[in-house]
Design a protein around this motif. Structure first.
Motif, mmCIF file in Angstrom:
data_model
loop_
_atom_site.group_PDB
_atom_site.id
_atom_site.type_symbol
_atom_site.label_atom_id
_atom_site.label_comp_id
_atom_site.label_asym_id
_atom_site.label_seq_id
_atom_site.Cartn_x
_atom_site.Cartn_y
_atom_site.Cartn_z
ATOM 1 N N ALA A 14 0.142 22.931 11.800
ATOM 2 C CA ALA A 14 0.171 23.480 10.445
ATOM 3 C C ALA A 14 -1.184 24.022 10.010
ATOM 4 C CB ALA A 14 0.626 22.405 9.463
ATOM 5 N N GLY A 15 -2.245 23.692 10.747
ATOM 6 C CA GLY A 15 -3.578 24.131 10.375
ATOM 7 C C GLY A 15 -4.163 23.363 9.211
ATOM 8 N N CYS A 16 -3.680 22.131 8.996
ATOM 9 C CA CYS A 16 -4.193 21.323 7.892
ATOM 10 C C CYS A 16 -4.816 20.044 8.442
ATOM 11 C CB CYS A 16 -3.090 20.990 6.887
ATOM 12 S SG CYS A 16 -1.796 19.887 7.509
ATOM 13 N N ALA A 17 -5.551 19.354 7.593
ATOM 14 C CA ALA A 17 -6.255 18.140 8.001
ATOM 15 C C ALA A 17 -5.405 16.909 7.737
ATOM 16 C CB ALA A 17 -7.567 18.021 7.248
ATOM 17 N N LEU A 18 -5.432 15.963 8.674
ATOM 18 C CA LEU A 18 -4.910 14.624 8.410
ATOM 19 C C LEU A 18 -6.025 13.901 7.670
ATOM 20 C CD1 LEU A 18 -2.949 12.310 8.584
ATOM 21 C CD2 LEU A 18 -3.700 11.885 10.927
ATOM 22 N N LEU A 19 -5.887 13.818 6.340
ATOM 23 C CA LEU A 19 -6.991 13.386 5.489
ATOM 24 C C LEU A 19 -7.028 11.873 5.280
ATOM 25 C CD1 LEU A 19 -9.298 14.761 3.969
ATOM 26 C CD2 LEU A 19 -7.840 14.843 1.951
ATOM 27 N N GLY A 20 -5.916 11.216 5.530
ATOM 28 C CA GLY A 20 -5.869 9.772 5.324
ATOM 29 C C GLY A 20 -4.434 9.307 5.267
ATOM 30 N N GLY A 21 -4.240 8.091 4.775
ATOM 31 C CA GLY A 21 -2.897 7.549 4.678
ATOM 32 C C GLY A 21 -2.944 6.070 4.375
ATOM 33 N N GLU A 22 -1.830 5.419 4.556
ATOM 34 C CA GLU A 22 -1.713 3.995 4.290
ATOM 35 C C GLU A 22 -0.808 3.362 5.327
ATOM 36 O OE1 GLU A 22 -2.014 0.211 2.400
ATOM 37 O OE2 GLU A 22 -3.240 2.045 2.324
ATOM 38 N N THR A 23 -1.265 2.267 5.906
ATOM 39 C CA THR A 23 -0.445 1.471 6.807
ATOM 40 C C THR A 23 -0.154 0.141 6.123
ATOM 41 O OG1 THR A 23 -1.474 2.463 8.766
ATOM 42 C CG2 THR A 23 -0.318 0.376 9.068
ATOM 43 N N ALA A 24 1.123 -0.168 5.957
ATOM 44 C CA ALA A 24 1.512 -1.390 5.258
ATOM 45 C C ALA A 24 2.321 -2.279 6.185
ATOM 46 C CB ALA A 24 2.339 -1.045 4.022
ATOM 47 N N GLU A 25 1.890 -3.515 6.324
ATOM 48 C CA GLU A 25 2.628 -4.513 7.090
ATOM 49 C C GLU A 25 3.353 -5.408 6.087
ATOM 50 O OE1 GLU A 25 1.847 -7.046 11.162
ATOM 51 O OE2 GLU A 25 0.205 -6.852 9.729
ATOM 52 N N LEU A 26 4.698 -5.323 6.084
ATOM 53 C CA LEU A 26 5.502 -5.970 5.049
ATOM 54 C C LEU A 26 6.528 -6.894 5.686
ATOM 55 C CD1 LEU A 26 6.165 -2.727 2.939
ATOM 56 C CD2 LEU A 26 4.325 -4.399 2.609
ATOM 57 N N PRO A 27 6.151 -8.126 5.997
ATOM 58 C CA PRO A 27 7.078 -9.062 6.649
ATOM 59 C C PRO A 27 8.340 -9.271 5.816
ATOM 60 C CG PRO A 27 4.835 -9.935 6.617
ATOM 61 C CD PRO A 27 4.827 -8.722 5.749
#
Length: 350
Positions: free
Chosen positions: A129-142
C-alpha cells in the motif's frame, strides 16, 4: 502463596518479545513522514510537505470469519494483508494517499510465532500500500478466545488535498464503469463460503476442491488485493477524468457502487464482460446459492470499480493494466428514477 500475572494467563515478557519482532517487521515499511519508530505510546507521522488544504482520511475494518479458515489451516501470514487491504482500499476511494496503519491483535494466550506471522502479513500489506506500519496493540486476554484463536482489527489514515478529493458528485449518465479484478473472495462472505464448502460439500480444510485444483485452505486464504498503487498511477495519469472509485466488499456491486454515485444515477453492468473466478462457481453450484444472493454477498471477481469519463476509457484501462491490474469495461452509468431503491440502482444485463 503470592500469585503472578503470568499465572493468571498474561505473560508480559512474551508480549515484549513480540514487540521486538514487530519492530524489525515494521522498519521496512517506514516512509519519510514517520517521526518515531514502533514502541512508543503513540505513533507519530507528519503530513507530506507541499499539500494545499490537506484532508485526513481514515478507514477501519477487520477480517471477519476468514480468520476461522486461518485457524483451521494453521496459516497466519496472509490475514494480515487482508486486514490492511480492507482498510486501505476504502481510504483510496476518495483519492487519498495512505500514510500509516495501526493494528489490534487480541488472543487468549499469545503464541510468539503466530503473532509474528500475522504481523508479517500486516507489514507486507503496508509495503504493497506504500504506507507505514506505525504501531498497534497486542492484547493477551485469557478466557476471551478459544485456544489457538485470535481477532484482528486495524485502521489506516491517508491524506488528500481538498480540491482533488473524489466524492462521486462529478459522475454523469454515460460515464464508463470499469472493473478491476479481485484475487478471489477477498474478505467478505466467508460465513456463506464456509457453510457451502465445509458443511454442504463436507470438505476438510486441506481437501482438494473439485474443479479448482487446489485445497480449500489455498482457495479461501488468497490475500485481498491492494489497489493503492494502481489508483495512485491512475489519478496521476488522469486527474480530471476519474469520477468515482468504489471498493467492492460486503453487499457486492449492488451495495457498494451506488455509494459513489449521486442521487438519480445508477449503473447497468454486464457480468459476462470478464471471467468470474471459479471459486464463485463452486459456491453457487454446490450451495446452491441463487445468483441474486451471490451478487449481494460476494465481489464476484470485481474488487474495485472505477467510474471514468467516456473519452478516458482507453487511457484508464491502460493505466490500470500498466500498474499490474486486470481491468475491463464493466458497464455504464445510467439515469434512474428518484423512487428506485438504493439496492436496485445497479442493473445487470446478465
Amino acid at each position: 502463596m503470592p500469585i503472578t500475572y503470568s499465572q493468571a494467563g498474561v505473560d508480559i515478557d512474551r508480549g515484549d518479545a513480540l514487540v521486538e519482532r514487530i519492530k524489525k517487521l515494521a522498519r521496512p515499511t517506514r516512509i519519510p513522514e514517520v517521526v518515531a519508530d514502533v514502541g512508543g505510546f503513540a505513533g507519530l507521522c507528519a503530513l507530506p510537505s507541499g499539500l494545499v488544504d490537506p484532508i485526513l482520511v481514515s478507514g477501519t475494518d477487520g477480517v471477519g470469519t476468514k480468520l476461522k479458515v486461518a485457524f483451521a489451516a494453521n496459516v497466519h501470514d496472509t490475514v494480515g494483508q487482508d486486514l490492511v487491504a480492507m482498510c486501505v482500499n476504502d481510504v483510496i476511494t476518495v483519492g487519498a494517499r495512505p500514510l500509516f496503519f495501526l493494528d489490534y491483535f487480541a488472543t487468549g494466550t499469545l503464541e510468539l510465532d503466530v503473532g509474528e506471522a500475522v504481523v508479517r502479513g500486516i507489514a507486507e500489506g503496508c509495503k504493497l500500500a506504500g504506507c507505514a506500519l506505525l504501531g498497534g496493540e497486542t492484547a493477551e486476554l485469557p478466557g476471551m478466545y478459544a485456544p489457538g484463536e485470535y481477532d484482528l482489527a486495524g485502521f489506516a489514515v491517508g491524506v488528500v488535498e481538498r480540491a482533488k478529493m473524489l466524492d462521486g458528485t462529478k459522475a454523469r449518465a454515460g460515464d464508463v464503469v470499469l472493473g478491476v479484478a479481485s484475487s478471489g473472495l477477498h474478505s467478505n462472505g466467508y460465513s456463506l463460503a464456509r457453510k457451502v464448502l465445509f458443511e454442504r460439500m463436507g470438505l476438510g480444510i486441506h481437501d482438494q476442491v473439485p474443479g479448482l485444483g487446489r485445497t480449500a485452505a489455498e482457495a479461501l486464504l488468497v490475500p485481498t488485493r491492494i489497489y493503492a498503487r494502481a489508483v495512485r498511477e491512475l489519478l496521476a495519469a488522469l486527474p480530471e477524468a476519474v469520477r468515482g472509485l468504489s471498493h467492492i466488499t460486503g453487499g457486492g456491486l449492488p451495495g457498494n457502487l451506488p455509494r459513489v454515485l449521486p442521487e438519480g444515477l445508477g449503473a447497468r453492468l454486464d457480468l459476462s464482460a470478464y471471467e468470474r473466478p471459479a471459486i464463485f462457481r463452486v459456491i453457487a453450484e454446490q450451495g446452491p446459492v441463487e445468483e441474486a444472493e451471490m451478487r449481494r454477498t460476494f465481489n464476484l471477481g470485481v474488487g474495485l470499480v472505477v467510474v471514468v469519463a467516456p473519452e478516458a476509457e482507453a487511457a484508464a484501462l491502460g493505466a490500470l493494466r500498466g500498474a499490474g491490474e486486470q481491468a475491463f469495461r464493466l458497464g455504464e452509468v445510467i439515469e434512474v428514477g428518484a423512487d428506485v431503491p438504493f439496492e436496485d440502482r445497479v442493473q445487470f444485463d446478465r
